[in-house]
Design a protein around this motif. Structure first.
Motif, mmCIF file in Angstrom:
data_model
loop_
_atom_site.group_PDB
_atom_site.id
_atom_site.type_symbol
_atom_site.label_atom_id
_atom_site.label_comp_id
_atom_site.label_asym_id
_atom_site.label_seq_id
_atom_site.Cartn_x
_atom_site.Cartn_y
_atom_site.Cartn_z
ATOM 1 N N GLU A 85 38.139 36.307 38.012
ATOM 2 C CA GLU A 85 39.214 37.270 37.761
ATOM 3 C C GLU A 85 38.996 38.492 38.646
ATOM 4 O O GLU A 85 37.895 39.044 38.667
ATOM 5 C CB GLU A 85 39.214 37.705 36.288
ATOM 6 C CG GLU A 85 40.286 38.738 35.982
ATOM 7 C CD GLU A 85 40.193 39.354 34.591
ATOM 8 O OE1 GLU A 85 41.226 39.638 33.994
ATOM 9 O OE2 GLU A 85 39.048 39.548 34.107
ATOM 10 N N GLN A 93 42.764 40.791 29.445
ATOM 11 C CA GLN A 93 43.023 39.488 30.079
ATOM 12 C C GLN A 93 41.724 38.677 30.170
ATOM 13 O O GLN A 93 41.722 37.465 29.967
ATOM 14 C CB GLN A 93 43.623 39.725 31.486
ATOM 15 C CG GLN A 93 43.750 38.491 32.338
ATOM 16 C CD GLN A 93 44.980 37.645 32.038
ATOM 17 O OE1 GLN A 93 46.092 38.014 32.370
ATOM 18 N NE2 GLN A 93 44.741 36.502 31.418
ATOM 19 N N ARG A 109 36.772 47.193 40.714
ATOM 20 C CA ARG A 109 36.263 48.137 41.720
ATOM 21 C C ARG A 109 35.854 49.478 41.106
ATOM 22 O O ARG A 109 35.094 50.232 41.710
ATOM 23 C CB ARG A 109 37.249 48.334 42.875
ATOM 24 C CG ARG A 109 38.609 48.829 42.483
ATOM 25 C CD ARG A 109 39.535 48.955 43.675
ATOM 26 N NE ARG A 109 39.260 50.130 44.457
ATOM 27 C CZ ARG A 109 39.744 51.343 44.160
ATOM 28 N NH1 ARG A 109 40.502 51.522 43.090
ATOM 29 N NH2 ARG A 109 39.460 52.371 44.924
ATOM 30 N N GLY A 136 37.003 43.049 44.882
ATOM 31 C CA GLY A 136 37.352 41.680 44.494
ATOM 32 C C GLY A 136 38.138 40.916 45.547
ATOM 33 O O GLY A 136 38.264 39.697 45.448
HETATM 34 N N1 SAM Z 1 44.046 42.555 33.478
HETATM 35 C C1 SAM Z 1 43.743 43.917 33.158
HETATM 36 C C2 SAM Z 1 43.840 44.177 31.684
HETATM 37 O O1 SAM Z 1 44.151 43.257 30.925
HETATM 38 O O2 SAM Z 1 43.571 45.307 31.294
HETATM 39 C C3 SAM Z 1 44.658 44.852 33.896
HETATM 40 C C4 SAM Z 1 44.276 44.996 35.286
HETATM 41 S S1 SAM Z 1 45.042 46.369 36.096
HETATM 42 C C5 SAM Z 1 46.722 45.926 36.136
HETATM 43 C C6 SAM Z 1 44.452 46.061 37.753
HETATM 44 C C7 SAM Z 1 42.990 46.366 37.936
HETATM 45 O O3 SAM Z 1 42.616 45.908 39.246
HETATM 46 C C8 SAM Z 1 42.653 47.838 37.901
HETATM 47 O O4 SAM Z 1 41.675 48.071 36.924
HETATM 48 C C9 SAM Z 1 42.127 48.143 39.306
HETATM 49 O O5 SAM Z 1 41.106 49.107 39.333
HETATM 50 C C10 SAM Z 1 41.632 46.780 39.747
HETATM 51 N N2 SAM Z 1 41.521 46.572 41.193
HETATM 52 C C11 SAM Z 1 42.347 46.969 42.184
HETATM 53 N N3 SAM Z 1 41.881 46.557 43.382
HETATM 54 C C12 SAM Z 1 40.725 45.866 43.134
HETATM 55 C C13 SAM Z 1 39.766 45.198 43.937
HETATM 56 N N4 SAM Z 1 39.860 45.117 45.267
HETATM 57 N N5 SAM Z 1 38.718 44.611 43.332
HETATM 58 C C14 SAM Z 1 38.557 44.669 41.992
HETATM 59 N N6 SAM Z 1 39.439 45.298 41.168
HETATM 60 C C15 SAM Z 1 40.499 45.878 41.729
#
Ligand code: SAM
Length: 215
Positions: A85, A93, A109, A136
């Motif tokens: 994920e 999630q 991140r 990620g």
């Molecule tokens: N699925 C999560 C939940 O149920 O709470 C919601 C996720 S939120 C919409 C998107 C997440 O992706 C954020 O926490 C953000 O910091 C992370 N994110 C953005 N770019 C990323 C990357 N390159 N690697 C890891 N996480 C990343």
């Protein structure tokens, strides 16, 4: 008596999930059982089962329940799946994925978000989740290949390392499009071919990183 939000949770599943066409009983049961209110901040707890994404910290969000259900159903999870994920966020999630698969490697991140999600998920007893802080978009080579990959932030295109780390017959789901609106893409790997299918429109916070948006 402490409100465990069971009535709200049942209403959410009935009105937002089943009524909109989600049919996979394993997804429906996971959403009936997982206490979403524990993943939102106290400020938004009354909206924990509302039909919307909610702010977490650092300008990020916990996704709308329906979007979590759609993405999980598209993943076609099986109990023996190894899942990657991208975007742990609140960990909600992640909880759904972990309850429907063998193990989940989840990358976030923002360190504070990863740590908070870990605290919540550990308190709920999950032992099949591995937490990684970092970019990620590069995936996590150490444990590849993955049977399923889910990206929970909006990407300009599917990051190449993630396609490379997908197992044969594996499924990858990601929101792909512009910075402000995307479409869910489902990729199935068959040998050296990738079959792309498009699903519903959506709006996610940006996937930032080497193979995502740059800032
Ligand atoms: N699925 C999560 C939940 O149920 O709470 C919601 C996720 S939120 C919409 C998107 C997440 O992706 C954020 O926490 C953000 O910091 C992370 N994110 C953005 N770019 C990323 C990357 N390159 N690697 C890891 N996480 C990343």
């Amino acid at each position: 008596m402490i409100n465990d939000f069971e009535i709200e949770r049942r209403e959410m599943v009935k009105n937002q999930i089943i009524a909109r066409g989600i049919k996979d009983n394993s997804v429906i049961n996971a959403m009936l059982n997982i206490p979403r209110h524990l993943f939102v901040s106290d400020k938004f707890i009354v909206n924990a089962y509302s039909d919307m994404a909610l702010p977490t910290t650092d300008g990020q969000t916990i996704s709308q329940p329906y979007m979590v259900a759609v993405m999980t159903e598209l993943l076609e999870l099986k109990k023996d799946c190894k899942v990657l994920e991208i975007g742990t966020g609140s960990g909600y999630q992640t909880a759904i994925l972990a309850s429907l698969s063998k193990e989940v490697f989840t990358i976030e991140r923002i360190k504070t978000l990863s740590e908070k999600a870990q605290t919540t998920l550990s308190s709920l007893g999950y032992k099949n989740i591995y937490y990684i802080v970092g970019d990620g978009t590069l995936g996590h080579k150490e444990n590849a290949p993955y049977d399923r990959i889910i990206v929970t932030a909006g990407a300009p295109e599917v990051p190449l390392p993630l396609k490379e780390q997908l197992a044969d017959k594996g499924i990858l789901i990601a929101p792909v499009g512009s910075r402000y609106s995307q479409q869910l893409i489902k990729i199935i790997k068959q040998g050296d071919k990738f079959i792309d299918k498009y699903s519903t429109g959506c709006v996610f916070v940006p996937l930032l990183g080497e193979y995502g948006w740059k800032d």
